[in-house]
Scaffold this active site. Structure first.
Site, PDB file in Angstrom:
ATOM      1  N   HIS A 144      -3.689   1.716  18.002  1.00 29.16           N
ATOM      2  CA  HIS A 144      -2.666   0.921  17.329  1.00 29.16           C
ATOM      3  C   HIS A 144      -1.931   0.097  18.376  1.00 29.16           C
ATOM      4  CE1 HIS A 144       0.959  -0.179  15.095  1.00 29.16           C
ATOM      5  NE2 HIS A 144       0.268   0.087  14.001  1.00 29.16           N
ATOM      6  N   LYS A 156      -3.668  -5.377   1.443  1.00 25.13           N
ATOM      7  CA  LYS A 156      -3.584  -6.781   1.845  1.00 25.13           C
ATOM      8  C   LYS A 156      -4.163  -7.695   0.780  1.00 25.13           C
ATOM      9  CE  LYS A 156      -6.199  -7.872   5.379  1.00 25.13           C
ATOM     10  NZ  LYS A 156      -7.156  -8.942   5.116  1.00 25.13           N
TER      11      LYS A 156
END
Length: 886
Positions: free
Chosen positions: A145, A551
């Site tokens: 990340h 998304k």
């Protein structure tokens, strides 16, 4: 003990030490500035209507020199690193207090004692419960990340500060020692000088497996066995129910930096770090097990094996008459041989190492040294069963289109067809199925790949050794899976009618892909090649993506599509007689499925859990969950509690599916939510508004991770952007839009009493709504408004009122559904948000100013480098303050 009082004292102590460090190394002027801005932001939190104070803050921020701006960001960011450390220590204290107060009859919620007790209450006999606990496997998959990129030097200082706090609590260290270490932290460059590489991410991602999880794993099994003994009156030997995997170094999807060479290095690094820990543990056992054969009986088998190895391996004439030591020296030498050292008889399988350790256990048990086994030898055996010889199984991941390009080249080179990619999916499947009936590779002898897609695919398969799964992104048709078989055959890993040595895992991500997923899986299970493979592998693993679905369709529609897809996939797999194992690709933020994992498991559809489950552990969450062995143990305990109970439910076919009326209501709500979300994204000018409002361009420019932000250049539609930066950019401006937008409009189509009934009676619905509540509670559109100065006025007026209206509607309808405040059942989180916001606000205000200066500075401006450094510090500072931003 007043645990919260201890936390408050530690935070105050750390704050004073940081103030001392700032005054000592950076001067009183920066300290006074930090105090001034902190006072203003705290005042505005208490009095948001004070326009004069707001104007003073804005003027002060705009007047900052670049040095002052960077200093402010660093001060508040460092504060959050220290506060996070103190909060982790607080969680450890609270865990210990609650464990001490728990009893078998009144166990701690979500505990191992509670788990075994619940199995007994549900009617599981001792044999049935033991069989279940031995069969379940929870696979946790570590991923990278961009905000988890702290330098190891910073981590080292924070660990030293944690140790000093422990000593201060016991009166064993002076305050001066803490101040000295915080000074060193303040004087350390917290940012990397270069873009993080994949190797940096591998080292960071696997760190906790060698440290806190190394300590927690034996305690987890011991806790399960102890709980079993308490409830069933007999002690059984259980296997470690957790396994670990990694994507870091094998995830090529959209990351050109993950090369076959990196994949090979990642495996070697993981193995080397693990074997070093094994060698250290064996050194300790060699020192401890000084049993002399003149004093205690030694099993003939162990003595003969030890002497046989001593002769073959040429061990020195040490520890004569101490067979356990000589035996363990041989294990030591064999492990070094596994790393490639000469004169070593290398282990070829992890099971062989486990069996060698179990031989030691049996010998000690025979002479009554059970306690020695449990406390000294078995912890290492359990680690060996969990970690094997590789630490983690490494997954490979690639986008389906890359496989299609590679296979098309092979088919053309072999003279089979030149139009593979132009064929319809059904024709491609038929062609590949027929082709895979032969063991013959396609590439002519001496053939050199023309395309990068083929070269990388083949070299990665050759380099791969620590087999996890092969994940296919954007899987849409059975041919997408069969292409992996063709590529594997080229490197000798596939023979007709047999299984590959790894799972082939289709990943369904977008709304359309999730809706098609049951049909694709049904077709796959009808394919003779794939069916033979999954039958031999013991089942089919399917990954569902929480990030790209959100998304694509927005929060509510994505969650519902994931639920429906799991139901449908499980149904077709049952009809085909094939077990299905779900791999949940969850992030840490609400938008990417980041609800508390235990609650999320409990909310999974009936009949979809089974005996094996995989979850991603996002890099950003690793420090939060695994920074301390106590926290690691508690996290694993909570996961297992919900997973095993869900597996028990599915095993017995217990539980009722939700009423048809509730399913139909969710269909309506999800459709409306997706319509509103997609309308926002499709509106002319939205992505210009988004790129101006958020730091998405700067996240890309500053290269804070090895993976590119954009799939295909700049953002013109949502598919151009990767999910993590999409979510992260909205979190940076404190809007958290992907975690709630469209929810209010979706809920609005359902009557209030129906919503309340669904919330009370359906764990899935409750989990979705409570996750959105967290996202809304962490959002602050007042702070978001301060970024509007970066946006052309016409775009700001067009889009921001729409966002504000949906925010207000979502919050109102949630509170109406709960019939309580937003975080009514998460008071600790509500308090944390309230305490943190005044300290995150200064970083946000400075970040908006830095963005304005950065965007107006010419590329060759001398201050450009410092602006980039300050901006990057602000990105990581806000992430540290919010704790889950992507």
């Amino acid at each position: 003990m007043d645990a919260f009082g201890v936390l408050k004292r530690e935070v105050d102590r750390l704050g004073r030490a940081l103030g001392h460090a700032i005054r000592t190394l950076s001067g009183k002027k920066l300290f006074d500035l930090e105090e001034e801005v902190r006072a203003l932001t705290k005042h505005l939190r208490a009095h948001p209507e004070d326009a004069a104070a707001r104007a003073r803050l804005e003027a002060r921020i705009r007047s900052l020199s670049l040095d002052e701006a960077e200093g402010l960001v660093r001060a508040f960011s460092t504060y959050f690193h220290l506060v996070n450390l103190a909060e982790d220590r607080h969680r450890v204290r609270v865990n210990r207090l609650r464990d001490a107060e728990a009893t078998p009859d009144a166990p701690r919620p979500e505990s191992l004692m509670g788990l075994v007790g619940e199995l007994k209450k549900r009617g599981f006999s001792a044999e049935e419960a033991a069989a279940l606990l031995r069969k379940v496997r929870l696979h946790l998959t570590f991923t990278a990340h961009p905000t988890e990129t702290r330098r190891r030097t910073v981590r080292h200082h924070l660990q030293a500060i944690a140790r000093l706090l422990e000593q201060l609590e016991q009166g064993a260290a002076p305050q001066e020692a803490l101040e000295a270490r915080v000074c060193l932290l303040w004087g350390t460059q917290e940012l990397r000088k270069t873009q993080p590489s994949v190797t940096d991410e591998v080292k960071g991602g696997l760190y906790y497996l060698q440290t806190t999880l190394w300590e927690a794993l034996p305690r987890l099994v011991e806790g399960l066995e102890r709980a079993f003994q308490v409830h069933y009156g007999t002690r059984v030997a259980l296997e470690p129910p957790v396994r670990f995997r990694s994507w870091i170094g094998g995830d090529r999807d959209g990351n050109p930096n993950v090369t076959p060479e990196v994949t090979a290095w990642a495996q070697h690094h993981a193995r080397a770090r693990l074997i070093q820990r094994y060698l250290e543990a064996l050194d300790g056992l060699v020192q401890a097990l000084s049993l002399a054969e003149e004093r205690v009986p030694v099993p003939r088998e162990l003595r003969l094996v030890a002497e046989g190895w001593a002769e073959r391996l040429g061990l020195p004439k040490r520890f004569l008459g101490e067979p356990y030591r000589r035996y363990l020296m041989a294990l030591h030498r064999r492990l070094r041989g596994t790393l490639g050292e000469p004169n070593g008889e290398a282990y070829s399988t992890p099971q062989a190492f486990v069996e060698d350790l179990e031989r030691v256990e049996r010998g000690l048990f025979q002479i009554g040294l059970d306690a020695v086994v449990r406390t000294m030898v078995r912890p290492l055996t359990l680690r060996a069963k969990t970690y094997g010889l590789d630490l983690v199984a490494l997954d490979l991941r690639e986008e389906a289109q890359q496989h299609a390009e590679a296979v098309a080249e092979l088919l053309e080179a072999a003279g089979v067809t030149a139009d593979y990619r132009e064929r319809p999916p059904e024709s491609r499947e038929a062609l590949l199925t027929a082709e895979l009936a032969s063991a013959r590779p396609l590439a002519p002898v001496g053939y050199s790949p023309r395309t990068r897609a083929l070269r990388v695919a083949l070299e990665a398969l050759r380099a791969w050794r620590a087999y996890g799964g092969y994940v296919i992104s954007m899987a849409q048709h059975p041919a997408d899976a069969l292409e992996v078989f063709v590529l594997a055959r080229e490197v000798g890993l596939y023979r007709p009618g047999q299984a590959l040595p790894f799972d082939v895992v289709p990943l369904f991500e977008t709304l359309a892909d999730l809706e098609r997923a049951p049909g694709v899986v049904a077709r796959l299970l009808e394919n003779p090649v794939f069916r033979a493979h999954v039958k031999a592998r013991g089942g089919l693993e399917v990954m569902i993506g929480y990030s790209d679905s959100n998304k694509d369709a927005g929060f509510l529609a994505a969650n519902w599509a994931l639920y429906r897809a799991q139901e449908g996939i499980a149904r077709v797999a049952r009809a085909a007689g094939v077990p299905v194992f779900f791999f949940h690709g969850r992030g840490t933020s609400t938008a990417r499925g980041g609800a508390p994992a235990g609650r999320a498991i409990a909310a999974l559809p009936w009949g979809t859990v089974g005996m094996r489950m995989r979850l991603t552990e996002q890099g950003e969450a690793l420090a939060d969950r695994y920074a301390h062995a106590e926290l690691a143990l508690r996290h694993l305990e909570q996961l297992l509690y919900h997973f095993v109970l869900a597996a028990a439910r599915d095993l017995r076919g217990e539980g009722d599916p939700p009423p048809k009326a509730w399913l139909e209501a969710m269909d309506r709500a999800a459709a409306r939510a997706a319509e509103v979300y997609r309308a926002l994204l499709a509106a002319p000018g939205f992505f210009e508004f988004y790129e101006a409002l958020t730091p998405i361009r700067e996240i890309a420019d500053l290269k804070i991770a090895s993976r590119p932000v954009y799939r295909h250049g700049r953002v013109r539609e949502i598919r151009d952007l990767r999910a993590i930066p999409w979510v992260m950019s909205w979190a940076q401006v404190r809007a958290n839009l992907p975690g709630w937008f469209g929810l209010g409009s979706g809920l609005e189509v359902l009557p209030l009493e129906l919503r309340r009934a669904m919330y009370r009676g359906w764990p899935f619905f409750a989990s979705v709504l409570e996750s959105a509540a967290v996202s809304l509670a962490k959002a602050d559109l007042g702070i978001t408004r301060s970024y509007l100065r970066l946006v052309p006025e016409a775009l700001a007026q067009r889009f921001f009122p729409v966002i504000e209206a949906e925010f207000a509607k979502s919050r109102r309808l949630l509170e109406e559904t709960f019939d309580r405040p937003l975080l009514w059942n998460q008071q600790t989180l509500a308090r944390s948000i309230a305490l943190r916001n005044p300290y995150v606000d200064p970083i946000s205000h400075v970040q908006a100013e830095l963005l304005a200066r950065y965007r107006s500075a010419p590329p060759d401006a001398p201050e450009r480098a410092q602006l980039e450094r300050a901006l990057l510090a602000s990105l990581l500072g806000i992430a540290a303050g919010l704790r889950n931003t992507g």
